[in-house]
Design a protein around this motif. Structure first.
Motif, PDB file in Angstrom:
ATOM      1  N   VAL A  61       2.058  -5.698  -4.916  1.00  0.00           N
ATOM      2  CA  VAL A  61       2.717  -6.085  -3.671  1.00  0.00           C
ATOM      3  C   VAL A  61       2.272  -7.498  -3.320  1.00  0.00           C
ATOM      4  O   VAL A  61       1.071  -7.790  -3.298  1.00  0.00           O
ATOM      5  CB  VAL A  61       2.370  -5.104  -2.527  1.00  0.00           C
ATOM      6  CG1 VAL A  61       3.041  -5.524  -1.232  1.00  0.00           C
ATOM      7  CG2 VAL A  61       2.765  -3.686  -2.905  1.00  0.00           C
ATOM      8  N   ALA A  62       3.245  -8.364  -3.091  1.00  0.00           N
ATOM      9  CA  ALA A  62       2.971  -9.737  -2.666  1.00  0.00           C
ATOM     10  C   ALA A  62       3.975 -10.081  -1.577  1.00  0.00           C
ATOM     11  O   ALA A  62       5.166  -9.779  -1.703  1.00  0.00           O
ATOM     12  CB  ALA A  62       3.105 -10.700  -3.842  1.00  0.00           C
ATOM     13  N   ASP A  63       3.512 -10.692  -0.517  1.00  0.00           N
ATOM     14  CA  ASP A  63       4.395 -11.054   0.603  1.00  0.00           C
ATOM     15  C   ASP A  63       5.210  -9.858   1.087  1.00  0.00           C
ATOM     16  O   ASP A  63       6.413  -9.963   1.331  1.00  0.00           O
ATOM     17  CB  ASP A  63       5.336 -12.197   0.209  1.00  0.00           C
ATOM     18  CG  ASP A  63       4.599 -13.467  -0.163  1.00  0.00           C
ATOM     19  OD1 ASP A  63       3.456 -13.638   0.310  1.00  0.00           O
ATOM     20  OD2 ASP A  63       5.155 -14.276  -0.926  1.00  0.00           O
ATOM     21  N   ALA A  64       4.571  -8.688   1.161  1.00  0.00           N
ATOM     22  CA  ALA A  64       5.193  -7.444   1.623  1.00  0.00           C
ATOM     23  C   ALA A  64       6.359  -6.999   0.736  1.00  0.00           C
ATOM     24  O   ALA A  64       7.216  -6.227   1.156  1.00  0.00           O
ATOM     25  CB  ALA A  64       5.642  -7.562   3.080  1.00  0.00           C
ATOM     26  N   THR A  65       6.385  -7.473  -0.511  1.00  0.00           N
ATOM     27  CA  THR A  65       7.451  -7.145  -1.456  1.00  0.00           C
ATOM     28  C   THR A  65       6.837  -6.538  -2.706  1.00  0.00           C
ATOM     29  O   THR A  65       5.824  -7.046  -3.210  1.00  0.00           O
ATOM     30  CB  THR A  65       8.227  -8.423  -1.846  1.00  0.00           C
ATOM     31  OG1 THR A  65       8.757  -9.015  -0.672  1.00  0.00           O
ATOM     32  CG2 THR A  65       9.343  -8.135  -2.820  1.00  0.00           C
ATOM     33  N   ILE A  66       7.450  -5.482  -3.227  1.00  0.00           N
ATOM     34  CA  ILE A  66       7.012  -4.930  -4.507  1.00  0.00           C
ATOM     35  C   ILE A  66       7.515  -5.874  -5.592  1.00  0.00           C
ATOM     36  O   ILE A  66       8.714  -6.113  -5.722  1.00  0.00           O
ATOM     37  CB  ILE A  66       7.536  -3.501  -4.719  1.00  0.00           C
ATOM     38  CG1 ILE A  66       6.899  -2.570  -3.687  1.00  0.00           C
ATOM     39  CG2 ILE A  66       7.233  -3.028  -6.143  1.00  0.00           C
ATOM     40  CD1 ILE A  66       7.401  -1.151  -3.739  1.00  0.00           C
ATOM     41  N   THR A  67       6.566  -6.436  -6.339  1.00  0.00           N
ATOM     42  CA  THR A  67       6.900  -7.449  -7.333  1.00  0.00           C
ATOM     43  C   THR A  67       6.767  -6.965  -8.767  1.00  0.00           C
ATOM     44  O   THR A  67       7.210  -7.653  -9.691  1.00  0.00           O
ATOM     45  CB  THR A  67       6.010  -8.682  -7.135  1.00  0.00           C
ATOM     46  OG1 THR A  67       4.643  -8.278  -7.252  1.00  0.00           O
ATOM     47  CG2 THR A  67       6.245  -9.316  -5.775  1.00  0.00           C
ATOM     48  N   GLY A  68       6.141  -5.808  -8.963  1.00  0.00           N
ATOM     49  CA  GLY A  68       5.979  -5.294 -10.315  1.00  0.00           C
ATOM     50  C   GLY A  68       5.517  -3.850 -10.302  1.00  0.00           C
ATOM     51  O   GLY A  68       5.064  -3.341  -9.278  1.00  0.00           O
ATOM     52  N   LEU A  69       5.664  -3.204 -11.470  1.00  0.00           N
ATOM     53  CA  LEU A  69       5.291  -1.794 -11.628  1.00  0.00           C
ATOM     54  C   LEU A  69       4.769  -1.570 -13.037  1.00  0.00           C
ATOM     55  O   LEU A  69       5.304  -2.143 -13.988  1.00  0.00           O
ATOM     56  CB  LEU A  69       6.506  -0.897 -11.425  1.00  0.00           C
ATOM     57  CG  LEU A  69       6.336   0.523 -12.011  1.00  0.00           C
ATOM     58  CD1 LEU A  69       6.027   1.522 -10.925  1.00  0.00           C
ATOM     59  CD2 LEU A  69       7.514   0.956 -12.814  1.00  0.00           C
ATOM     60  N   ILE A  70       3.738  -0.740 -13.142  1.00  0.00           N
ATOM     61  CA  ILE A  70       3.317  -0.224 -14.438  1.00  0.00           C
ATOM     62  C   ILE A  70       3.222   1.287 -14.318  1.00  0.00           C
ATOM     63  O   ILE A  70       2.774   1.814 -13.294  1.00  0.00           O
ATOM     64  CB  ILE A  70       1.981  -0.836 -14.923  1.00  0.00           C
ATOM     65  CG1 ILE A  70       1.728  -0.479 -16.389  1.00  0.00           C
ATOM     66  CG2 ILE A  70       0.823  -0.430 -14.020  1.00  0.00           C
ATOM     67  CD1 ILE A  70       0.637  -1.306 -17.050  1.00  0.00           C
ATOM     68  N   GLU A  71       3.683   1.967 -15.350  1.00  0.00           N
ATOM     69  CA  GLU A  71       3.552   3.427 -15.439  1.00  0.00           C
ATOM     70  C   GLU A  71       2.689   3.717 -16.657  1.00  0.00           C
ATOM     71  O   GLU A  71       3.018   3.309 -17.776  1.00  0.00           O
ATOM     72  CB  GLU A  71       4.925   4.082 -15.581  1.00  0.00           C
ATOM     73  CG  GLU A  71       4.861   5.589 -15.655  1.00  0.00           C
ATOM     74  CD  GLU A  71       6.227   6.270 -15.699  1.00  0.00           C
ATOM     75  OE1 GLU A  71       6.245   7.488 -15.937  1.00  0.00           O
ATOM     76  OE2 GLU A  71       7.252   5.598 -15.492  1.00  0.00           O
ATOM     77  N   PHE A  72       1.565   4.395 -16.422  1.00  0.00           N
ATOM     78  CA  PHE A  72       0.569   4.653 -17.453  1.00  0.00           C
ATOM     79  C   PHE A  72       0.470   6.163 -17.633  1.00  0.00           C
ATOM     80  O   PHE A  72       0.013   6.878 -16.740  1.00  0.00           O
ATOM     81  CB  PHE A  72      -0.756   4.043 -16.994  1.00  0.00           C
ATOM     82  CG  PHE A  72      -1.780   3.864 -18.068  1.00  0.00           C
ATOM     83  CD1 PHE A  72      -1.466   3.280 -19.287  1.00  0.00           C
ATOM     84  CD2 PHE A  72      -3.098   4.237 -17.836  1.00  0.00           C
ATOM     85  CE1 PHE A  72      -2.431   3.088 -20.260  1.00  0.00           C
ATOM     86  CE2 PHE A  72      -4.077   4.055 -18.801  1.00  0.00           C
ATOM     87  CZ  PHE A  72      -3.745   3.475 -20.015  1.00  0.00           C
TER      88      PHE A  72
END
Length: 148
Positions: A61-72
């Motif tokens: 989360v950056a600037d109240a925005t979801i910017t990336g995801l990882i699923e492990f």
């Protein structure tokens, strides 16, 4: 930037982020079947179902925005890693990868990388681990990383 666990409230945004990044970087090289397969995997409901299993899902989360995801998955397999198109090349993928690898439960971590993402996984220390494969229209390169 903050790395935190995916919540149910995040599901629509994460699904949209993954689909946006996939359509730009991966979909052009796949068949219609591959695109359809991924759309099902990246649907909010599919994420919700996998959250109930042994899958660690982290978002940046950056600037109240979801910017990336990882699923492990199961502490040993990178099932998905996407960074929003407007946020790429800012270290988000590396932060997500490092956070996931801290939770590894095996000496070797694997990924079935889309062909366009192979250089990125190599930059994370993954090496090729077999021949290019295909499942339900999704073309992938098996890769692995040995942890010290």
């Amino acid at each position: 930037m903050q790395i935190c666990k995916l919540t149910h409230d995040d599901l629509p945004r994460v699904s949209a982020l993954c689909l946006d990044a996939f359509m730009l970087a991966v979909a052009p090289s796949l068949s219609a079947q591959g695109v359809e397969t991924f759309a099902k995997v990246a649907a909010a409901q599919a994420f919700a179902e996998r959250m109930e299993g042994d899958n660690l899902m982290l978002v940046c989360v950056a600037d109240a925005t979801i910017t990336g995801l990882i699923e492990f998955k199961e502490g040993r397999h990178v099932a998905m890693l996407f960074v929003a198109p407007g946020w790429q090349r800012r270290g988000i993928g590396m932060r997500l990868m490092n956070a996931a690898l801290e939770q590894a439960r095996d000496e070797t971590v694997t990924v079935r990388a889309s062909l366009s993402s192979v250089p990125f996984y190599e930059s994370y220390g993954f090496v090729l681990a077999g021949e290019i494969g295909e499942f339900a229209g999704l073309v992938y390169q098996p890769m692995e990383k040995r942890l010290s």
